[in-house]
Design an enzyme around this catalytic site. Structure first.
Site, PDB file in Angstrom:
ATOM      1  N   ARG A 152       2.226  28.670  38.010  1.00  7.24           N
ATOM      2  CA  ARG A 152       3.160  27.616  38.398  1.00  7.24           C
ATOM      3  C   ARG A 152       4.287  28.212  39.240  1.00  7.24           C
ATOM      4  O   ARG A 152       4.615  29.394  39.107  1.00  7.24           O
ATOM      5  CB  ARG A 152       3.760  26.942  37.163  1.00  7.24           C
ATOM      6  CG  ARG A 152       2.756  26.305  36.206  1.00  7.24           C
ATOM      7  CD  ARG A 152       3.479  25.733  35.002  1.00  7.24           C
ATOM      8  NE  ARG A 152       2.569  25.092  34.058  1.00  7.24           N
ATOM      9  CZ  ARG A 152       2.024  25.697  33.008  1.00  7.24           C
ATOM     10  NH1 ARG A 152       2.308  26.988  32.768  1.00  7.24           N
ATOM     11  NH2 ARG A 152       1.221  25.050  32.192  1.00  7.24           N
ATOM     12  N   LYS A 176       5.516  26.839  30.291  1.00  8.73           N
ATOM     13  CA  LYS A 176       6.241  25.732  29.675  1.00  8.73           C
ATOM     14  C   LYS A 176       6.578  26.071  28.228  1.00  8.73           C
ATOM     15  O   LYS A 176       5.777  26.669  27.518  1.00  8.73           O
ATOM     16  CB  LYS A 176       5.405  24.449  29.747  1.00  8.73           C
ATOM     17  CG  LYS A 176       5.234  23.921  31.168  1.00  8.73           C
ATOM     18  CD  LYS A 176       4.494  22.602  31.181  1.00  8.73           C
ATOM     19  CE  LYS A 176       4.402  22.048  32.596  1.00  8.73           C
ATOM     20  NZ  LYS A 176       3.709  20.744  32.647  1.00  8.73           N
ATOM     21  N   HIS A 247       1.593  21.930  43.665  1.00  5.12           N
ATOM     22  CA  HIS A 247       0.628  22.581  42.782  1.00  5.12           C
ATOM     23  C   HIS A 247      -0.714  22.839  43.457  1.00  5.12           C
ATOM     24  O   HIS A 247      -1.686  23.167  42.777  1.00  5.12           O
ATOM     25  CB  HIS A 247       0.406  21.731  41.533  1.00  5.12           C
ATOM     26  CG  HIS A 247       1.633  21.532  40.709  1.00  5.12           C
ATOM     27  ND1 HIS A 247       2.309  22.578  40.116  1.00  5.12           N
ATOM     28  CD2 HIS A 247       2.325  20.409  40.399  1.00  5.12           C
ATOM     29  CE1 HIS A 247       3.363  22.105  39.456  1.00  5.12           C
ATOM     30  NE2 HIS A 247       3.395  20.798  39.627  1.00  5.12           N
ATOM     31  N   ARG A 250      -2.373  26.240  42.734  1.00  3.77           N
ATOM     32  CA  ARG A 250      -2.814  26.317  41.330  1.00  3.77           C
ATOM     33  C   ARG A 250      -4.069  25.463  41.122  1.00  3.77           C
ATOM     34  O   ARG A 250      -5.021  25.895  40.460  1.00  3.77           O
ATOM     35  CB  ARG A 250      -1.678  25.871  40.425  1.00  3.77           C
ATOM     36  CG  ARG A 250      -1.966  25.869  38.937  1.00  3.77           C
ATOM     37  CD  ARG A 250      -0.659  25.608  38.190  1.00  3.77           C
ATOM     38  NE  ARG A 250      -0.839  25.158  36.824  1.00  3.77           N
ATOM     39  CZ  ARG A 250      -0.969  25.962  35.779  1.00  3.77           C
ATOM     40  NH1 ARG A 250      -0.978  27.269  35.965  1.00  3.77           N
ATOM     41  NH2 ARG A 250      -1.096  25.475  34.558  1.00  3.77           N
ATOM     42  N   HIS A 273      -2.504  26.012  29.573  1.00  2.00           N
ATOM     43  CA  HIS A 273      -2.459  24.625  29.117  1.00  2.00           C
ATOM     44  C   HIS A 273      -2.472  24.579  27.587  1.00  2.00           C
ATOM     45  O   HIS A 273      -3.273  25.273  26.956  1.00  2.00           O
ATOM     46  CB  HIS A 273      -3.669  23.837  29.626  1.00  2.00           C
ATOM     47  CG  HIS A 273      -3.627  23.543  31.091  1.00  2.00           C
ATOM     48  ND1 HIS A 273      -4.769  23.277  31.838  1.00  2.00           N
ATOM     49  CD2 HIS A 273      -2.585  23.469  31.958  1.00  2.00           C
ATOM     50  CE1 HIS A 273      -4.423  23.052  33.091  1.00  2.00           C
ATOM     51  NE2 HIS A 273      -3.113  23.165  33.190  1.00  2.00           N
ATOM     52  N   TYR A 282     -10.342  19.384  35.903  1.00  2.00           N
ATOM     53  CA  TYR A 282     -10.954  20.222  36.930  1.00  2.00           C
ATOM     54  C   TYR A 282     -12.480  20.257  36.820  1.00  2.00           C
ATOM     55  O   TYR A 282     -13.150  20.972  37.563  1.00  2.00           O
ATOM     56  CB  TYR A 282     -10.424  21.649  36.836  1.00  2.00           C
ATOM     57  CG  TYR A 282      -8.965  21.763  37.088  1.00  2.00           C
ATOM     58  CD1 TYR A 282      -8.456  21.597  38.371  1.00  2.00           C
ATOM     59  CD2 TYR A 282      -8.069  22.011  36.062  1.00  2.00           C
ATOM     60  CE1 TYR A 282      -7.101  21.685  38.615  1.00  2.00           C
ATOM     61  CE2 TYR A 282      -6.711  22.110  36.296  1.00  2.00           C
ATOM     62  CZ  TYR A 282      -6.233  21.940  37.574  1.00  2.00           C
ATOM     63  OH  TYR A 282      -4.888  22.021  37.812  1.00  2.00           O
TER      64      TYR A 282
END
Length: 301
Positions: A152, A176, A247, A250, A273, A282
């Site tokens: 990120r 995150k 993004h 990524r 994630h 994806y």
């Protein structure tokens, strides 16, 4: 209901922000996004002489309906509704209400596959960085690492020199919720980063900074600056601006690995994630992360 005084609401909103960041372990960026969406609700309540602390189902339904009529995307309306659900739960947590109102179901989220770049576009953007300057080498290292490691923008900005272990080809990123994870970086990304650190970063480092990526003044880069860099180099490479969203590198990283056979659980770990559901967008044995990366990513060679 008589609207609460502005200062009372501001204090509640401030506590809500702290709740989002501390109790739910969200990032500062997520906290700001929640408060920004909450301000849209607040403005609507003020226009309609309602108390923004009185989160009732009928008012929320009207608010979200008007947001759709105004032309907001489904994803934006869905996010506004989710923020208000969280805010309503917080008001109970904060002791300002006895029970959380039963809000109407949120509008369905648009199923939208992430847009990606092809290898030719990536290479053209990388080539556009080769202008013989320290900033060009910095930009190449950033783009190689964003595409080659799937990080990120905020993680790239937060990278310190001590977070890199060139010997093992592993770096340590804080994602995150300030969660740390190990990320492989090898092949072209590692070569670009090592060249930047050894030969060009010293030209930017005015104050012995700890950050990997520095501005021309030797300061830490912000993620907004990375978006500007991508647009600048993309424009020079002839890539349409509409394809250069924050993004995209990524997303391209993840899609390349899935197309080449990587399983979802490994990709989930690489991307950081918390939920496999996020990774599944994806897609339509157990080797190490490094072995997987080396096997499947074209720039690891």
């Amino acid at each position: 209901m008589i609207p609460a005084p502005a200062d009372e609401f501001e204090l509640t909103a401030e506590r809500f922000g702290d709740y989002i960041k501390l109790e739910r372990a969200c990032s500062e960026n997520t906290k700001r996004a929640y408060l920004s969406d909450l301000s849209i609700w607040t403005a609507w309540c003020r226009r309609n002489s309602r108390d923004p602390l009185d989160v009732q189902a009928d008012a929320v339904s009207r608010f979200l309906l008007e947001a759709q009529i105004e032309g907001r995307k489904k994803s934006s309306v869905q996010r506004l509704g989710a923020v208000l659900r969280s805010f309503a739960k917080f008001l109970q947590y904060d002791g300002q209400t006895d029970k959380v109102p039963r809000l109407a179901p949120l509008p369905s989220r648009e199923e939208k596959l992430p847009e990606i770049l092809n290898e030719n576009e990536i290479q053209r953007i990388i080539n556009a960085c080769e202008d013989g300057t320290a900033l060009g080498k910095r930009d190449r290292a950033y783009i190689e690492l964003a595409y080659g490691a799937g990080m990120r923008a905020s993680e790239l900005c937060g990278l310190r020199l001590r977070d890199l272990d060139p010997g093992s080809g592993i770096l340590y990123a804080r994602g995150k919720g300030d969660k740390e994870r190990a990320v492989p970086y090898m092949g072209a990304p590692r070569r670009a980063v090592e060249e930047y650190i050894a030969e060009y970063r010293p030209q930017l480092d005015k104050n012995k900074a700890e950050w990997l990526f520095l501005s021309r003044n030797g300061k830490q880069l912000h993620r907004e600056t990375l978006w500007v860099i991508l647009h600048k180099r993309g424009a020079a490479a002839g890539v349409p601006a509409k394809r250069l969203h924050p993004h995209v590198l990524r997303h391209t990283f993840a899609t390349v690995l899935i197309r080449n056979g990587m399983d979802q659980r490994t990709l989930q770990e690489l991307l950081g994630h918390s939920s496999i559901m996020t990774t599944e967008k994806y897609t339509h044995l157990d080797l190490s992360l490094r072995d997987y990366y080396d096997q499947y990513h074209p720039r690891a060679k």
